[in-house]
Design a protein around this motif. Sequence first.
Motif, PDB file in Angstrom:
ATOM      1  N   GLU B 110       0.806  -1.219   0.000  1.00 31.34           N
ATOM      2  CA  GLU B 110       0.000   0.000   0.000  1.00 31.34           C
ATOM      3  C   GLU B 110       0.843   1.274   0.000  1.00 31.34           C
ATOM      4  O   GLU B 110       0.366   2.330  -0.406  1.00 31.34           O
ATOM      5  N   GLU B 111       2.114   1.169   0.405  1.00 26.84           N
ATOM      6  CA  GLU B 111       2.964   2.359   0.385  1.00 26.84           C
ATOM      7  C   GLU B 111       3.226   2.831  -1.053  1.00 26.84           C
ATOM      8  O   GLU B 111       3.613   3.973  -1.260  1.00 26.84           O
ATOM      9  N   ILE B 116      -5.051   3.379  -4.633  1.00 25.57           N
ATOM     10  CA  ILE B 116      -5.289   4.539  -3.770  1.00 25.57           C
ATOM     11  C   ILE B 116      -5.145   5.823  -4.594  1.00 25.57           C
ATOM     12  O   ILE B 116      -5.993   6.691  -4.566  1.00 25.57           O
ATOM     13  N   TYR B 117      -4.062   5.898  -5.350  1.00 22.60           N
ATOM     14  CA  TYR B 117      -3.820   7.074  -6.176  1.00 22.60           C
ATOM     15  C   TYR B 117      -4.214   6.800  -7.631  1.00 22.60           C
ATOM     16  O   TYR B 117      -4.083   5.673  -8.115  1.00 22.60           O
ATOM     17  N   LYS B 158       8.590  -8.886   2.984  1.00 19.47           N
ATOM     18  CA  LYS B 158       7.431  -8.292   3.638  1.00 19.47           C
ATOM     19  C   LYS B 158       6.122  -8.905   3.154  1.00 19.47           C
ATOM     20  O   LYS B 158       5.150  -8.947   3.894  1.00 19.47           O
ATOM     21  N   ASN B 226       3.653   9.386  -3.187  1.00 18.75           N
ATOM     22  CA  ASN B 226       2.620  10.284  -2.680  1.00 18.75           C
ATOM     23  C   ASN B 226       2.031  11.049  -3.844  1.00 18.75           C
ATOM     24  O   ASN B 226       2.740  11.440  -4.755  1.00 18.75           O
ATOM     25  N   GLU B 227       0.721  11.268  -3.762  1.00 17.25           N
ATOM     26  CA  GLU B 227       0.055  12.016  -4.825  1.00 17.25           C
ATOM     27  C   GLU B 227       0.217  13.511  -4.573  1.00 17.25           C
ATOM     28  O   GLU B 227       0.056  13.983  -3.445  1.00 17.25           O
ATOM     29  N   GLN B 228       0.547  14.243  -5.624  1.00 14.54           N
ATOM     30  CA  GLN B 228       0.665  15.695  -5.498  1.00 14.54           C
ATOM     31  C   GLN B 228      -0.623  16.352  -6.004  1.00 14.54           C
ATOM     32  O   GLN B 228      -1.484  15.683  -6.564  1.00 14.54           O
ATOM     33  N   ALA B 229      -0.690  17.672  -5.817  1.00 13.78           N
ATOM     34  CA  ALA B 229      -1.935  18.371  -6.142  1.00 13.78           C
ATOM     35  C   ALA B 229      -2.344  18.155  -7.602  1.00 13.78           C
ATOM     36  O   ALA B 229      -3.534  18.069  -7.915  1.00 13.78           O
ATOM     37  N   LEU B 234       4.908  11.870  -6.331  1.00 13.56           N
ATOM     38  CA  LEU B 234       6.214  12.176  -5.771  1.00 13.56           C
ATOM     39  C   LEU B 234       6.763  10.864  -5.209  1.00 13.56           C
ATOM     40  O   LEU B 234       6.143  10.261  -4.336  1.00 13.56           O
ATOM     41  N   ARG B 236       9.662   8.671  -3.305  1.00 13.30           N
ATOM     42  CA  ARG B 236      10.818   8.700  -2.412  1.00 13.30           C
ATOM     43  C   ARG B 236      11.544   7.395  -2.644  1.00 13.30           C
ATOM     44  O   ARG B 236      11.005   6.325  -2.381  1.00 13.30           O
ATOM     45  N   LYS B 247      14.337  12.151  -4.327  1.00 19.91           N
ATOM     46  CA  LYS B 247      12.923  12.319  -4.681  1.00 19.91           C
ATOM     47  C   LYS B 247      12.830  12.570  -6.170  1.00 19.91           C
ATOM     48  O   LYS B 247      13.694  13.240  -6.738  1.00 19.91           O
TER      49      LYS B 247
END
Lengths: 207, 323
Positions: B110-111, B116-117, B158, B226-229, B234, B236, B247
């Motif tokens: 999920e990371e 999700i995005y 994992k 991560n989702e940006q605006a 983005l 990592r 990044k």
Amino acid sequence: MPKVSGGRPSVVHASDVIYANIKKIAKKAKYSLDGIKATDHLGCHYAKIFPDESIGGGEFPQLLAGMIEAYGGEIVDYPERRHCCGMGFRQCAFPENRGYTAACVYKKMKSLKKTDPDCKLIITNCPGCGVFLDAEQGTIAQVMGEKFDVHIVDYAQLAGLMLGYDPFKDCGFNVKVVPIEPLLDKIGIEYDKSKTPEERRRPFGPE
Amino acid sequence: MANVTIIGGGVAGMAAAGVLNKRGHDVTIMEKEMQLGGHVGKWYKVFPDIVDASEIVDELKADLNGVEVKTGTAVESVTKSGGKFRVKGKDADAVLISTGFEPFDATLKEEYGYGIYDNVINSLELDEMLKKGELKTKDGKTPKSVGLVHCVGSRDEKVDNNYCSRVCCTNAIKSGIEIREHYPGTNVFCFYMDVRAYGRGYEELYRKSQEEFGVSFIRSRLSESNEQADKSLLLRVEDSLAGKPMKISVDLLVLMVGMCPSVHAGSLKDSLGLETGDDKFFTTKNKHSKNNESNVKGVFYAGTATGPKSIVEAITDGRAAAA
């Protein structure tokens, strides 16, 4: 709630207890976060160290997000959501490293502002995050001249606010660097406007 | 001449059926989907020579004259009495299990933000986009940059998948070439652990992707996206050569998902008393000399039922099983 398993003691965080009762609390709440955008900042000792015990796992913990939703708020996801609050004793305890603390907060605030400038509320469940995310905004304002005015509110403070406790007398908003009044206005919480901000914040010791 | 039932009509099962058919055996293929070809039948172009996957399936189909094909037939269990088997009401002297694989469910990582995005997709969805000629982000724009993440669900403790899925590296290389070929304005970044381009022509393809098509390879592990605006992502990552975190933003993130055993493999295992390894794929009698035989006499394996394989390996394995 975390289960007792494999002979291990059942240890819960105080915020787990609030979360377990969140529906009851939300039902009793005098105010709501309706129309208010908010995000969460989980303490690293909660989900990052115990992802299996935390509510919602390590990546998208539901603990604080669930509270925001229960009170009717809208969750904002932003890229630096999981970034460190900057506390960490190696940073905050040594004055020469304090710049790192401020840099962490600056990074988070910039990212949040860029993603959603209307989101001005972060809920925390760690005293370290609660202090540093707030206090370093004051440092940033002094050093950089940049104001973010994001309210940093602990889950218990939030519960208090929602249930109608006095923001200054009961909830401890008298010690925040970022003035809480704009948030109170947004939620519609009443406070004594005849007093100056300083008078409102006068320490509430024994009479 | 024997009655042979083949469970799974992917390339391995079809290849085995072709050989058995030529040898005069009475062959039945049972396939859960409505058509033969398995995963390969749905794909676009395949490595190393970037040909249409449908050509391979058509070629294998040509050898199936006289083979009974039952599509839309999912086999959950097989009954054994004496030396004979009964599969879905049909008697058989031998059973060949070529149940193949399931793609790894990327929501477990999920990371990475799959499910999700908006602009995180898996390698199968990328293949579909390329097949349709529509490489687009969710809001319909051609991405300026695409990130390909290797080893999603493979070599990952994992998620309890310690094995290498073998094909994802070369698939990423091939996909990178296709993207750069058809969308020259799109940059492609591959985030890899190691590049395991082991087969004939694979290493050459890896070189070609960099020299001729300018695909960038970054030795790294993705920590989170991560989702940006603007709905771009983005990333990592830890650059594992420099030993430093970095990044990078991409418009579309593709997770190269690995292989997991087919869901029906579990029930077949129970009904026949078959053995599986720690990786949950079927265990063969001998890894070197009896790699198509099971612990049950008369039950054989072919293809990715016994672990991840490329198309050519699955076909060879199918034919070996028939022999």
